[in-house]
Design a protein around this motif. Structure first.
Motif, PDB file in Angstrom:
ATOM      1  N   VAL A   1     -11.334   7.320   2.167  1.00 33.06           N
ATOM      2  CA  VAL A   1     -12.339   6.258   2.283  1.00 33.06           C
ATOM      3  C   VAL A   1     -11.815   4.900   1.863  1.00 33.06           C
ATOM      4  CG1 VAL A   1     -14.215   7.898   1.917  1.00 33.06           C
ATOM      5  CG2 VAL A   1     -13.261   6.690  -0.037  1.00 33.06           C
ATOM      6  N   GLN A   2     -10.548   4.845   1.389  1.00 32.77           N
ATOM      7  CA  GLN A   2      -9.889   3.572   1.083  1.00 32.77           C
ATOM      8  C   GLN A   2     -10.581   2.799  -0.041  1.00 32.77           C
ATOM      9  OE1 GLN A   2      -6.991   2.184   2.939  1.00 32.77           O
ATOM     10  NE2 GLN A   2      -6.900   4.357   3.287  1.00 32.77           N
TER      11      GLN A   2
ATOM     12  N   VAL B   1      -5.828   7.213  -9.073  1.00 34.58           N
ATOM     13  CA  VAL B   1      -4.504   7.482  -8.509  1.00 34.58           C
ATOM     14  C   VAL B   1      -4.523   7.305  -6.998  1.00 34.58           C
ATOM     15  CG1 VAL B   1      -2.725   9.244  -8.202  1.00 34.58           C
ATOM     16  CG2 VAL B   1      -3.888   9.031 -10.398  1.00 34.58           C
ATOM     17  N   GLY B   2      -5.608   7.741  -6.357  1.00 30.52           N
ATOM     18  CA  GLY B   2      -5.695   7.615  -4.907  1.00 30.52           C
ATOM     19  C   GLY B   2      -5.657   6.181  -4.435  1.00 30.52           C
ATOM     20  N   THR B   3      -6.362   5.305  -5.114  1.00 33.55           N
ATOM     21  CA  THR B   3      -6.355   3.898  -4.696  1.00 33.55           C
ATOM     22  C   THR B   3      -5.004   3.239  -4.974  1.00 33.55           C
ATOM     23  OG1 THR B   3      -7.653   1.860  -4.783  1.00 33.55           O
ATOM     24  CG2 THR B   3      -7.233   2.927  -6.880  1.00 33.55           C
ATOM     25  N   ALA B   4      -4.300   3.685  -6.044  1.00 32.01           N
ATOM     26  CA  ALA B   4      -2.957   3.161  -6.306  1.00 32.01           C
ATOM     27  C   ALA B   4      -1.970   3.621  -5.236  1.00 32.01           C
ATOM     28  CB  ALA B   4      -2.485   3.600  -7.692  1.00 32.01           C
ATOM     29  N   LEU B   5      -2.103   4.866  -4.800  1.00 28.35           N
ATOM     30  CA  LEU B   5      -1.225   5.372  -3.737  1.00 28.35           C
ATOM     31  C   LEU B   5      -1.436   4.588  -2.440  1.00 28.35           C
ATOM     32  CD1 LEU B   5      -1.488   9.235  -4.300  1.00 28.35           C
ATOM     33  CD2 LEU B   5       0.575   7.836  -4.547  1.00 28.35           C
ATOM     34  N   MET B   6      -2.705   4.333  -2.100  1.00 29.66           N
ATOM     35  CA  MET B   6      -2.971   3.613  -0.865  1.00 29.66           C
ATOM     36  C   MET B   6      -2.512   2.166  -0.958  1.00 29.66           C
ATOM     37  SD  MET B   6      -3.941   5.913   1.040  1.00 29.66           S
ATOM     38  CE  MET B   6      -4.065   4.791   2.422  1.00 29.66           C
ATOM     39  N   SER B   7      -2.566   1.573  -2.145  1.00 31.62           N
ATOM     40  CA  SER B   7      -2.068   0.202  -2.284  1.00 31.62           C
ATOM     41  C   SER B   7      -0.567   0.152  -2.034  1.00 31.62           C
ATOM     42  CB  SER B   7      -2.390  -0.335  -3.678  1.00 31.62           C
ATOM     43  OG  SER B   7      -1.652   0.355  -4.674  1.00 31.62           O
TER      44      SER B   7
ATOM     45  N   ALA C   1      -6.304  -8.129  -6.045  1.00 29.03           N
ATOM     46  CA  ALA C   1      -5.801  -8.737  -7.275  1.00 29.03           C
ATOM     47  C   ALA C   1      -4.356  -8.348  -7.538  1.00 29.03           C
ATOM     48  CB  ALA C   1      -6.687  -8.321  -8.456  1.00 29.03           C
ATOM     49  N   VAL C   2      -4.009  -7.091  -7.284  1.00 25.67           N
ATOM     50  CA  VAL C   2      -2.636  -6.638  -7.496  1.00 25.67           C
ATOM     51  C   VAL C   2      -1.690  -7.314  -6.514  1.00 25.67           C
ATOM     52  CG1 VAL C   2      -1.116  -4.622  -7.350  1.00 25.67           C
ATOM     53  CG2 VAL C   2      -3.308  -4.439  -8.519  1.00 25.67           C
ATOM     54  N   LEU C   3      -2.136  -7.465  -5.255  1.00 30.86           N
ATOM     55  CA  LEU C   3      -1.281  -8.123  -4.260  1.00 30.86           C
ATOM     56  C   LEU C   3      -1.062  -9.596  -4.602  1.00 30.86           C
ATOM     57  CD1 LEU C   3      -2.652  -6.549  -0.967  1.00 30.86           C
ATOM     58  CD2 LEU C   3      -0.461  -6.118  -2.051  1.00 30.86           C
TER      59      LEU C   3
ATOM     60  N   GLU D   1       8.209  -5.628  -5.707  1.00 32.23           N
ATOM     61  CA  GLU D   1       8.343  -4.181  -5.759  1.00 32.23           C
ATOM     62  C   GLU D   1       8.091  -3.656  -7.171  1.00 32.23           C
ATOM     63  OE1 GLU D   1      12.169  -3.267  -4.263  1.00 32.23           O
ATOM     64  OE2 GLU D   1      11.706  -3.833  -2.190  1.00 32.23           O
ATOM     65  N   LEU D   2       8.529  -4.423  -8.168  1.00 29.92           N
ATOM     66  CA  LEU D   2       8.300  -3.998  -9.550  1.00 29.92           C
ATOM     67  C   LEU D   2       6.808  -3.976  -9.875  1.00 29.92           C
ATOM     68  CD1 LEU D   2      11.155  -5.893 -11.454  1.00 29.92           C
ATOM     69  CD2 LEU D   2      10.985  -3.441 -11.024  1.00 29.92           C
ATOM     70  N   VAL D   3       6.079  -4.992  -9.430  1.00 27.97           N
ATOM     71  CA  VAL D   3       4.642  -5.054  -9.717  1.00 27.97           C
ATOM     72  C   VAL D   3       3.904  -3.903  -9.031  1.00 27.97           C
ATOM     73  CG1 VAL D   3       2.545  -6.409  -9.370  1.00 27.97           C
ATOM     74  CG2 VAL D   3       4.656  -7.534 -10.125  1.00 27.97           C
ATOM     75  N   ILE D   4       4.167  -3.699  -7.738  1.00 22.46           N
ATOM     76  CA  ILE D   4       3.492  -2.629  -7.006  1.00 22.46           C
ATOM     77  C   ILE D   4       3.891  -1.266  -7.574  1.00 22.46           C
ATOM     78  CG2 ILE D   4       3.188  -1.537  -4.764  1.00 22.46           C
ATOM     79  CD1 ILE D   4       1.827  -4.225  -5.012  1.00 22.46           C
ATOM     80  N   GLY D   5       5.177  -1.087  -7.875  1.00 19.50           N
ATOM     81  CA  GLY D   5       5.637   0.175  -8.440  1.00 19.50           C
ATOM     82  C   GLY D   5       5.025   0.451  -9.804  1.00 19.50           C
TER      83      GLY D   5
END
Length: 557
Positions: free
Chosen positions: A58-59, A91-97, A191-193, A273-277
């Motif tokens: 469901v994103q 965890v699911g929303t972090a994986l999709m991000s 916000a993370v992006l 990449e560090l921030v997203i990781g």
């Protein structure tokens, strides 16, 4: 100003795309997702994985929170498993991000193009709703690209540089700003992006970026908690527990923050990449660490938000969650549960009728009148609740279920009025006219009443399960009831011919009660027709040429 407007519109497009995907998935697979969440809560690891799966589909972790809080609020799920699902949702929303940050620029126009074709050509079908999902995914990918491109010139503005230069590494202040980012953009992903873009432009340091990411997670928890403001206390307990888990994550990361930043600097990866990781690893580690503690957290939330003691008074709808109206399959499930409560009240009224017939209850008590008022209250609540659902947006199956609920609630409300009138007739016969049924006549009415109660239970079961075999059995029971009613009516006439005094005195009431029971039986058995009309079984023809579904509607009016 134009650049800022571009950024805000990109964030709005991201929110809209997420909404389209969420509603499309829930309309097509809402019932399956409910079963996934409802049947995988016995073990915490399974509940955790179910949260990851549903959120990935469901994103949105907020959509998963809405489903889970509704289940807990209705008593379908305990608080501890619900918190395990919410950890999985994080965890699911972090994986999709992480997935959505890959270069998927080629996929966005393809998804939008194919989605529009399927949605416009087959709007009310499953393929049309899946086309809607494809449009939403395309918009999400497009919005992420627009956010990155629109944020780049903003980060070069001198005012923005001065603003972010004020973030000198105070972790709590950075987390507060990150939470505000998530609240304003209505999305922790956005916000993370934005944080990753700022770090990639050397506007902020990695230390500040980590604080913003942790704060963005807290902001998503605040959004979920605020969105449950219309929920009952058990539902809000779920959102509170999820928020407290995120706040605990902030506390736990403070002691290791400096060593962690130093280690990340040595990896020689791009700041983005560090921030997203970090966002992904942080959520996985935090949720796995806190999974064993969902039961203590559940007890803490139950103590902080206590369920108020129920006070005596008129019954009120319990399951009509207004926040679920955006998800038709969930809202319809709520209406079904409230309809079953109407059925329970009808069964209580039938029990009161049996007591009056046998003389154990000499008058229509206030309790019976209250039961009828409660049925009317639930009927009005369900009717108004379903009226708020736009039927043009419902799929074919949901539209059919909507009509089934309306039809059954109407029939149950009519049945409630019939039962109360029957009880008044019996009361008048026994108290005002001092007359009672003969032993044989009382036994006949009892037999019909017993069969009537059984058919009510079976009718509610058919309505809930939609099982064609049970529906055919219900129609068989209906025919048997009619045959029994005719046979007992003839037996009553025979007693009149033999001039049985009690039968003569109560003849009018006896026949009227039998006719009312026959009408009640038709109302209770009407749910079978909706099931058999949609099942490819040809079962309706087995009901005989003398009865059609239309006749039930005529009897119900």
């Amino acid at each position: 100003m134009l650049t800022l407007l571009d950024l805000l519109s990109a964030v709005a497009l991201l929110i809209w795309g997420t909404h389209i995907v969420r509603t499309g998935i829930l309309r097509v697979y809402g019932s399956q997702l409910r079963r996934v969440l409802g049947h995988n809560v016995a073990r915490r690891p399974l509940a955790f994985l179910a949260g990851i799966l549903v959120t990935a589909l469901v994103q949105s972790s907020n959509a998963t929170a809405m489903l889970v809080t509704s289940f807990v609020g209705q008593g379908l799920m305990r608080l501890a498993p619900a918190l395990a699902i919410m950890l999985g949702a994080d965890v699911g929303t972090a994986l999709m991000s992480r997935v959505l940050t890959f270069d998927l620029s080629w996929l966005s126009p393809l998804l939008i193009f194919l989605g529009v074709i399927f949605f416009l050509s087959r709007k009310q079908t499953r393929a049309g709703q899946l086309g809607r999902v494809a449009i939403g995914l395309g918009l999400i990918i497009l919005a992420l690209q627009l956010i990155v491109s629109a944020a780049a010139p903003i980060t070069q503005a001198s005012g923005v540089k001065v603003l972010f230069a004020s973030l000198t590494g105070d972790f709590l202040l950075d987390a507060l700003v990150g939470a505000l980012f998530a609240l304003i953009s209505y999305s922790s992903l956005a916000a993370v992006l934005l944080t990753a873009t700022l770090a990639g432009s050397d506007i902020i340091s990695l230390h500040v970026a980590i604080g913003l990411v942790v704060g963005a997670n807290i902001g998503s928890g605040l959004l979920a908690f605020m969105s449950t403001s219309m929920q009952n206390v058990p539902g809000r307990q779920v959102a509170l527990g999820s928020l407290l888990f995120k706040l605990l994550g902030l506390v736990l990361i403070i002691p290791v923050l400096d060593p962690l930043v130093n280690w990340l600097d040595e990896l020689r990866l791009k700041p983005q990449e560090l921030v997203i990781g970090f966002h992904l690893v942080y959520n996985i580690a935090r949720c796995l660490l806190m999974l064993p503690f969902v039961s203590p957290m559940a007890r803490l939330c139950a103590s902080l938000l206590q369920v108020p003691a129920e006070t005596a008074g008129p019954i009120k709808p319990r399951h009509l969650d207004l926040t679920a109206l955006a998800t038709p399959s969930l809202a319809l499930a709520n209406a079904v549960r409230e309809t079953l409560r109407m059925g329970d009240l009808l069964e209580n009224m039938l029990g009161a009728m049996q007591a009056v017939l046998h003389g154990t209850q000499t008058a229509v008590t206030q309790q019976v009148r209250s039961l009828n008022e409660d049925v009317e209250t639930l009927y009005s609540g369900i009717k108004l609740y379903l009226a708020q659902m736009p039927r043009e947006d419902l799929g074919e199956q949901d539209n059919r279920r909507w009509a089934e609920i309306i039809e059954l609630t109407i029939n149950l409300e009519l049945a409630s009025g019939v039962i109360e009138r029957m009880l008044r007739k019996i009361q008048q016969q026994k108290t005002a006219q001092q007359r009672s049924f003969s032993d044989v006549g009382l036994e006949e009415l009892t037999d019909l009443h017993t069969q009537l109660q059984a058919n009510l239970r079976l009718g509610l079961s058919v309505f809930l399960s939609g099982d064609p075999h049970s529906a055919r059995q219900l129609l068989k029971e209906k025919r048997q009831f009619r045959a029994l009613e005719r046979r007992l009516a003839h037996a009553h006439v025979n007693r009149l011919q033999r001039k049985v005094v009690q039968s003569i005195e109560t003849s009018s009431l006896h026949l009227e009660l039998m006719a009312d029971m026959k009408r009640l039986n038709s109302l209770f058995c009407s749910s079978a027709y909706a099931v058999l009309e949609t099942a490819d079984t040809g079962a309706l023809s087995s009901d005989g040429p003398d009865e059609t579904p239309g006749q039930v509607g005529e009897q119900s009016v």
